[in-house]
Motif scaffolding. Sequence first.
Motif, PDB file in Angstrom:
ATOM      1  N   SER A  93     -54.034  -5.166 -30.881  1.00  0.00           N
ATOM      2  CA  SER A  93     -52.575  -5.149 -30.950  1.00  0.00           C
ATOM      3  C   SER A  93     -52.111  -4.803 -32.358  1.00  0.00           C
ATOM      4  N   SER A  94     -52.967  -5.048 -33.338  1.00  0.00           N
ATOM      5  CA  SER A  94     -52.605  -4.699 -34.720  1.00  0.00           C
ATOM      6  C   SER A  94     -52.186  -3.230 -34.788  1.00  0.00           C
ATOM      7  N   ASN A  97     -48.753  -2.674 -33.248  1.00  0.00           N
ATOM      8  CA  ASN A  97     -47.656  -3.095 -34.125  1.00  0.00           C
ATOM      9  C   ASN A  97     -47.403  -2.051 -35.211  1.00  0.00           C
ATOM     10  N   HIS A 118     -47.126 -12.221 -36.596  1.00  0.00           N
ATOM     11  CA  HIS A 118     -48.540 -12.098 -36.952  1.00  0.00           C
ATOM     12  C   HIS A 118     -48.673 -11.208 -38.183  1.00  0.00           C
ATOM     13  N   SER A 120     -50.302  -8.636 -38.650  1.00  0.00           N
ATOM     14  CA  SER A 120     -50.255  -7.189 -38.381  1.00  0.00           C
ATOM     15  C   SER A 120     -48.813  -6.671 -38.285  1.00  0.00           C
ATOM     16  N   VAL A 170     -42.556 -12.060 -31.630  1.00  0.00           N
ATOM     17  CA  VAL A 170     -43.842 -12.412 -31.020  1.00  0.00           C
ATOM     18  C   VAL A 170     -43.557 -13.301 -29.813  1.00  0.00           C
ATOM     19  N   TYR A 174     -48.783 -18.330 -30.140  1.00  0.00           N
ATOM     20  CA  TYR A 174     -50.213 -18.661 -30.082  1.00  0.00           C
ATOM     21  C   TYR A 174     -50.456 -19.857 -29.164  1.00  0.00           C
ATOM     22  N   ASP A 198     -44.335  -8.235 -29.697  1.00  0.00           N
ATOM     23  CA  ASP A 198     -45.764  -8.402 -29.939  1.00  0.00           C
ATOM     24  C   ASP A 198     -46.232  -9.424 -28.898  1.00  0.00           C
ATOM     25  N   ALA A 200     -49.273  -9.832 -27.785  1.00  0.00           N
ATOM     26  CA  ALA A 200     -50.738  -9.788 -27.885  1.00  0.00           C
ATOM     27  C   ALA A 200     -51.385 -10.795 -26.945  1.00  0.00           C
ATOM     28  N   TRP A 201     -50.743 -11.972 -26.794  1.00  0.00           N
ATOM     29  CA  TRP A 201     -51.344 -13.050 -25.994  1.00  0.00           C
ATOM     30  C   TRP A 201     -50.885 -13.035 -24.541  1.00  0.00           C
ATOM     31  N   HIS A 228     -58.151  -7.426 -24.791  1.00  0.00           N
ATOM     32  CA  HIS A 228     -59.428  -8.054 -25.156  1.00  0.00           C
ATOM     33  C   HIS A 228     -59.291  -9.549 -25.358  1.00  0.00           C
ATOM     34  N   LYS A 229     -58.067 -10.049 -25.559  1.00  0.00           N
ATOM     35  CA  LYS A 229     -57.943 -11.467 -25.896  1.00  0.00           C
ATOM     36  C   LYS A 229     -58.135 -12.361 -24.675  1.00  0.00           C
ATOM     37  N   PRO A 448     -54.023 -19.279 -36.803  1.00  0.00           N
ATOM     38  CA  PRO A 448     -53.516 -18.277 -35.886  1.00  0.00           C
ATOM     39  C   PRO A 448     -53.070 -16.971 -36.530  1.00  0.00           C
TER      40      PRO A 448
HETATM   41  C1  LIG Z   1     -49.317 -12.600 -32.151  1.00  0.00           C
HETATM   42  C2  LIG Z   1     -50.441 -11.687 -32.502  1.00  0.00           C
HETATM   43  N1  LIG Z   1     -50.184 -10.380 -32.653  1.00  0.00           N
HETATM   44  C3  LIG Z   1     -51.149  -9.490 -32.965  1.00  0.00           C
HETATM   45  C4  LIG Z   1     -52.439  -9.914 -33.133  1.00  0.00           C
HETATM   46  C5  LIG Z   1     -53.475  -8.904 -33.485  1.00  0.00           C
HETATM   47  O1  LIG Z   1     -54.203  -8.637 -32.341  1.00  0.00           O
HETATM   48  P1  LIG Z   1     -55.579  -7.839 -32.406  1.00  0.00           P
HETATM   49  O2  LIG Z   1     -56.599  -8.810 -32.892  1.00  0.00           O
HETATM   50  O3  LIG Z   1     -55.764  -7.430 -30.978  1.00  0.00           O
HETATM   51  O4  LIG Z   1     -55.382  -6.705 -33.326  1.00  0.00           O
HETATM   52  C6  LIG Z   1     -52.770 -11.274 -32.984  1.00  0.00           C
HETATM   53  C7  LIG Z   1     -54.155 -11.739 -33.173  1.00  0.00           C
HETATM   54  O5  LIG Z   1     -54.454 -12.900 -33.154  1.00  0.00           O
HETATM   55  C8  LIG Z   1     -51.738 -12.184 -32.662  1.00  0.00           C
HETATM   56  O6  LIG Z   1     -51.978 -13.505 -32.540  1.00  0.00           O
END
Ligand SMILES: Cc1ncc(COP(=O)(O)O)c(C=O)c1O
Length: 498
Positions: A93-94, A97, A118, A120, A170, A174, A198, A200-201, A228-229, A448
């Motif tokens: 997800s980085s 973003n 996050h 990123s 976000v 987390y 974002d 990601a989760w 992948h998470k 986190p």
């Molecule tokens: C809220 C959030 N955004 C983005 C990321 C980054 O995700 P990735 O590890 O898939 O790049 C994370 C990773 O923990 C995250 O918690």
Amino acid sequence: MAAVDHHRAPLVEALRRYRDRGFTPFSTPGHKLGTGLDPELLELYGPTAFAVDIPLGGGVDDTHFRGATLRAAEDLGAAAWGADRAFYLLNGSSAGNHAYLLATLRPGDEVIVGRDLHKSLLVALMLVGARPIYVSPRLHPDHNVGVGVDPAAVATALDAHPAAKLVALVSPSYCGVPTDLAAIAAIAHDRNVPLYVDEAWGPHFAFHPTLPPSAMACGADGSVVSTHKVLASITQAAVLNVQGERVEPARVATTVGMVQTTSPSVTILASIDACRRQMALHGKELLDRTIALAEDARRRLQALPGIAVLDAGALGVDAYDLTKLVIDVHGLGITGFDAEHALRERFRVGPEMSDLVGVVCLVTVGDTATSIDRLVGAFATLSREAGRSRGSVPAPGAGAHLRSSGTVLAPGQQALSPREAFFAVTRTVPLGSAAGEVAAELVIPYPPGIPVLAPGEVITGEKVDYLRHGAALGMYLSGPADPQLATIRVVAEVLGGV
Ligand SMILES: Cc1ncc(COP(=O)(O)O)c(C=O)c1O
């Protein structure tokens, strides 16, 4: 777009076709289908994985640079996640973003951003040179956990900053708590401002009705999910989704191409393809089972003296990611770091993360009744031992103020943009005397991964105390040049032209 047939998996099919046709490659990667590899690595991974580690152009697609197979896979992804266009990502997800903000913002633009962002997303702001206007998530008074950004706070921020170009949040957090994205999308769109999430989760949200609604379903213009998470795909796999008229997919395609490698791992991309097929065809039943396992674990853990597990009722929220187990152990007289250490060393159980208060464990489509029994059994032993050594186990409650997602994340005064502060001339000062200075570096308890200090913010005494206390108790801090954080870099002189 071709008719949607979720039984198809274009990238997986292409890998199989390549292998079955028996190619002799004179191209990257240099291990040549595994034959050149270090024997131990080959034995560890198994030869099959390398027989399909082939390039995208000139491997999956017969010719270079056409990308038709990847696009066919991404179109199925867009249908599965409810987007107009999906981009499969190799750097988590980085990368999403970074790509989304680079595609939609210009240097100096104001952005309304959740302060629980996050790393990123903060880095994306630095890459663009955007100016964050932070809004804080509401905090639950007892658990000190963010319970979502208040839509009214976003409306107030947009009214105060009518030139803002984006709302970026976000959600879920987390700890598994979503923000009311539908309400915020309506508020932002009323002012013709796009909403980026974002997520990601939350890659699984699109596939089960009792999970929180996905960002796309709530009307967000863009969102990124880390498959992948919590879904079954290879580490680093993620998907950036976009929809609607406020974002130009061609521009996003350009920036996705800018932030990612030019040698994509098809093994990772094909794992997104297979994950999408699995979820589109069987997501509901797989997640029924996953949620039932997680609820069983929650109930049994909750019954153990000294242990508390978050849920929607405890937090007073309507929607919650039921697959997350946020387990509070401070009632056992130990930190989450201690609990994680014991779980790993004594029970060979690996949680997702720990903080001062507890541990977070993920229950996914890969879990079984046996793995859940093992988790609960390990906590049952820790609880029993704590009871024996202390006579009784205190009720969880006091101590939640130590949670790393708590009040320390309150936005500080923003003296400079993150980019200005990052590129400023800096001075190194002892952390103990840093209060009142402007941070020049990121300080991020990981996980986190939420910055306690972000470049450009005025450092407060409260944050200094929190970081010193956390570092002493074993918190891992990413970002600072001095990993022990005895010292910190602060802004000495701002340079023009950044
Ligand atoms: C809220 C959030 N955004 C983005 C990321 C980054 O995700 P990735 O590890 O898939 O790049 C994370 C990773 O923990 C995250 O918690």
